[in-house]
Design a protein around this motif. Structure first.
Motif, mmCIF file in Angstrom:
data_model
loop_
_atom_site.group_PDB
_atom_site.id
_atom_site.type_symbol
_atom_site.label_atom_id
_atom_site.label_comp_id
_atom_site.label_asym_id
_atom_site.label_seq_id
_atom_site.Cartn_x
_atom_site.Cartn_y
_atom_site.Cartn_z
ATOM 1 N N ILE A 82 44.727 44.792 46.826
ATOM 2 C CA ILE A 82 43.941 46.107 46.886
ATOM 3 C C ILE A 82 43.302 46.049 48.545
ATOM 4 N N ASP A 83 43.574 47.341 48.856
ATOM 5 C CA ASP A 83 43.227 47.411 50.167
ATOM 6 C C ASP A 83 42.349 49.016 50.258
ATOM 7 N N ILE A 141 41.811 40.827 47.027
ATOM 8 C CA ILE A 141 40.908 42.049 47.710
ATOM 9 C C ILE A 141 41.128 42.039 49.351
ATOM 10 N N GLY A 142 41.816 43.035 49.816
ATOM 11 C CA GLY A 142 42.092 43.092 51.308
ATOM 12 C C GLY A 142 43.264 42.687 51.678
ATOM 13 N N MET A 143 44.131 43.560 52.400
ATOM 14 C CA MET A 143 45.680 43.348 52.504
ATOM 15 C C MET A 143 45.817 43.182 54.133
ATOM 16 N N GLY A 144 44.685 42.580 54.695
ATOM 17 C CA GLY A 144 45.047 42.262 56.281
ATOM 18 C C GLY A 144 45.504 41.057 56.532
ATOM 19 N N ALA A 145 45.111 40.195 57.627
ATOM 20 C CA ALA A 145 45.956 38.964 57.825
ATOM 21 C C ALA A 145 45.914 38.157 56.868
ATOM 22 N N PHE A 146 44.518 37.702 56.130
ATOM 23 C CA PHE A 146 44.635 36.571 55.289
ATOM 24 C C PHE A 146 45.044 36.906 53.850
ATOM 25 N N LEU A 202 51.084 46.362 44.876
ATOM 26 C CA LEU A 202 50.206 46.767 45.969
ATOM 27 C C LEU A 202 49.465 48.024 45.518
ATOM 28 N N TYR A 203 48.232 48.031 45.853
ATOM 29 C CA TYR A 203 47.338 49.179 45.747
ATOM 30 C C TYR A 203 46.518 49.487 47.005
ATOM 31 N N PRO A 204 47.321 50.226 47.978
ATOM 32 C CA PRO A 204 46.507 50.524 49.435
ATOM 33 C C PRO A 204 45.927 51.777 49.094
ATOM 34 N N ASP A 205 44.746 52.227 50.072
ATOM 35 C CA ASP A 205 44.057 53.352 49.711
ATOM 36 C C ASP A 205 43.284 53.412 48.306
ATOM 37 N N THR A 206 42.845 52.022 48.009
ATOM 38 C CA THR A 206 42.010 52.088 46.809
ATOM 39 C C THR A 206 40.747 50.970 47.146
ATOM 40 N N GLN A 207 39.524 52.037 47.049
ATOM 41 C CA GLN A 207 38.310 50.978 47.504
ATOM 42 C C GLN A 207 37.704 50.362 46.224
ATOM 43 N N MET A 208 37.389 49.014 46.524
ATOM 44 C CA MET A 208 36.707 48.571 45.609
ATOM 45 C C MET A 208 35.242 48.711 45.537
ATOM 46 N N LEU A 209 34.815 48.801 44.312
ATOM 47 C CA LEU A 209 33.334 49.157 44.101
ATOM 48 C C LEU A 209 32.511 48.050 44.020
ATOM 49 N N ARG A 228 41.557 35.241 38.436
ATOM 50 C CA ARG A 228 40.825 34.874 39.493
ATOM 51 C C ARG A 228 40.966 35.996 40.678
ATOM 52 N N VAL A 229 39.931 36.179 41.409
ATOM 53 C CA VAL A 229 40.148 37.110 42.562
ATOM 54 C C VAL A 229 39.976 36.169 43.676
ATOM 55 N N ILE A 230 40.613 36.549 44.680
ATOM 56 C CA ILE A 230 40.361 36.054 46.223
ATOM 57 C C ILE A 230 39.968 37.325 47.133
ATOM 58 N N SER A 231 38.773 37.241 47.681
ATOM 59 C CA SER A 231 38.380 38.426 48.345
ATOM 60 C C SER A 231 38.632 37.805 50.029
#
Length: 383
Positions: free
Chosen positions: A31-32, A8-13, A174-181, A203-206
């Motif tokens: 997802i981002d 979750i999140g496709m920035g730096a980390f 890759l799922y850009p423009d996808t808001q996690m709820l 597993r999820v890595i946030s």
């Protein structure tokens, strides 16, 4: 759709973790809420300082060294220029220790760790600083400089784009423009509910940066502080002062008066400079993203005019990003206490990008059971 890992999140980390998992053949998705690289989080602004001797503590030094290796590997694979080892000058006053990022003597600990890890560096007196770096005009006879030739800057947007492209080439979804709820655990995995539908993973890595607190709740909502940061690019009146041997710089003073910055990028006639602000904080979705003229004037009068020669008051560009800060300024890389199968990665606390490539590698190696992963045990959530 089911994956081995969802990031979750496709920035730096997040980008680093996706790339490192995908290259190992892991069925992984990212997802981002936006389309990275973007300028709405913490991983933009053209340049990020990277150092080898890390004054924040010894646990960070192996990560910094590994990251430098990975930047060069990424450059070789992509053909993009990502890391410029232009050197770093850290200026302080020899009469007093100066705190930084939770460290009581930031410059002193930086030099001590350089010595301990065999990192090339030199300590300069006031005369040597004037001779080598005449653009820094704000210190007198008590100035002391720590110079690290292997330090420099990374291009964050390029680094993220390269890692995402390589991850996609290796099979990542890759799922850009996808808001996690929200996240929901079940026996054997985690459901990731988004505005576009539900995905599952073992597993999820946030790596959601400044949104981690809102997304993960539990203790994180109060533990993680989001602080607005202001970036300024002031035009040069004397470009020759910043040509040739022009390093990135950290100018340490009283806690509220320290700043950092960068030499001009090729084709630009401006220095980038910023101070760290931990007072201005709040909701990441309500962040004021426009810098006012009053803020620009205050930055120039307080930080630029007294310390930097040959820089005009003309502001060519500005930007806003955010730090996600823990109380002790350490990273946060740990398992979520209430959501089995969810790993929470980083509050960068203002010094994260330089380590991101190495943290992604360590997480992927740990997931795949590989030996030799960098030690992340110093970054757990306090009990």
């Amino acid at each position: 759709m089911h994956y081995d890992v969802i990031v979750i999140g496709m920035g730096a980390f997040g980008a680093a973790t996706l790339y490192q998992l995908a290259k190992r053949g892991v069925r992984v998705a990212g997802i981002d809420r936006y389309s990275p690289p973007h300028n709405l989080g913490s991983s933009h602004g053209d340049t990020r300082i990277t150092r080898q001797a890390i004054g924040e503590g010894a646990a960070y030094v192996p990560l910094a060294l590994n990251a430098h290796r990975i930047w060069r590997e990424l450059e070789a694979r992509s053909g993009e220029s990502l890391f410029n080892a232009c050197g770093m000058l850290m200026l302080s006053d020899s009469r007093q220790a100066t705190r930084g990022h939770g460290t009581t003597d930031f410059a002193g600990q930086t030099a001590a760790l350089a010595q301990r890890f065999g990192i090339a560096h030199s300590v300069l007196d006031a005369q040597q600083i004037r001779q080598r770096f005449p653009q820094f005009s704000g210190y007198g006879e008590h100035a002391v400089g720590y110079y690290e030739p292997g330090a420099g800057y990374v291009r964050p947007e390029r680094a993220i784009a390269v890692q995402l492209a390589l991850a996609r080439d290796a099979g990542a979804a890759l799922y850009p423009d996808t808001q996690m709820l929200r996240l929901e655990t079940f026996e054997g995995g985690v459901r990731v509910h988004t505005a576009q539908g539900t995905l599952t993973a073992g597993r999820v890595i946030s790596c959601a940066g400044m949104w981690n607190g809102k997304l993960l709740q539990d203790r994180y909502a109060s533990y993680l502080k989001v602080s607005r940061q202001k970036l300024f690019w002031f035009e040069l009146d004397q470009p020759a002062l910043y040509a040739g041997e022009a390093p990135v710089y950290i100018i340490l003073d009283a806690d509220a008066d320290s700043c950092y910055g960068f030499p001009p990028l090729p084709g630009e006639n401006a220095i980038k400079i910023a101070a760290e602000d931990y007072e201005d904080s709040g909701d990441p979705d309500l962040l004021q993203r426009v810098i006012s003229q009053a803020e620009a004037d205050a930055m120039y009068d307080k930080y630029v005019a007294p310390r930097m020669a040959g820089v005009s008051r003309r502001l060519l560009k500005s930007s806003v990003c955010a730090y996600t800060v823990t109380p002790d300024f350490n990273f946060l890389i740990d398992e979520h206490p209430a959501l089995p199968g969810v790993t929470v990665v980083s509050a960068c606390s203002g010094h994260g990008f330089k380590h991101s490539a190495a943290v992604g590698e360590a997480l992927a190696m740990r997931y795949c059971g590989e030996d030799g992963a960098a030690d992340l045990s110093s970054f757990t959530l306090p009990s």
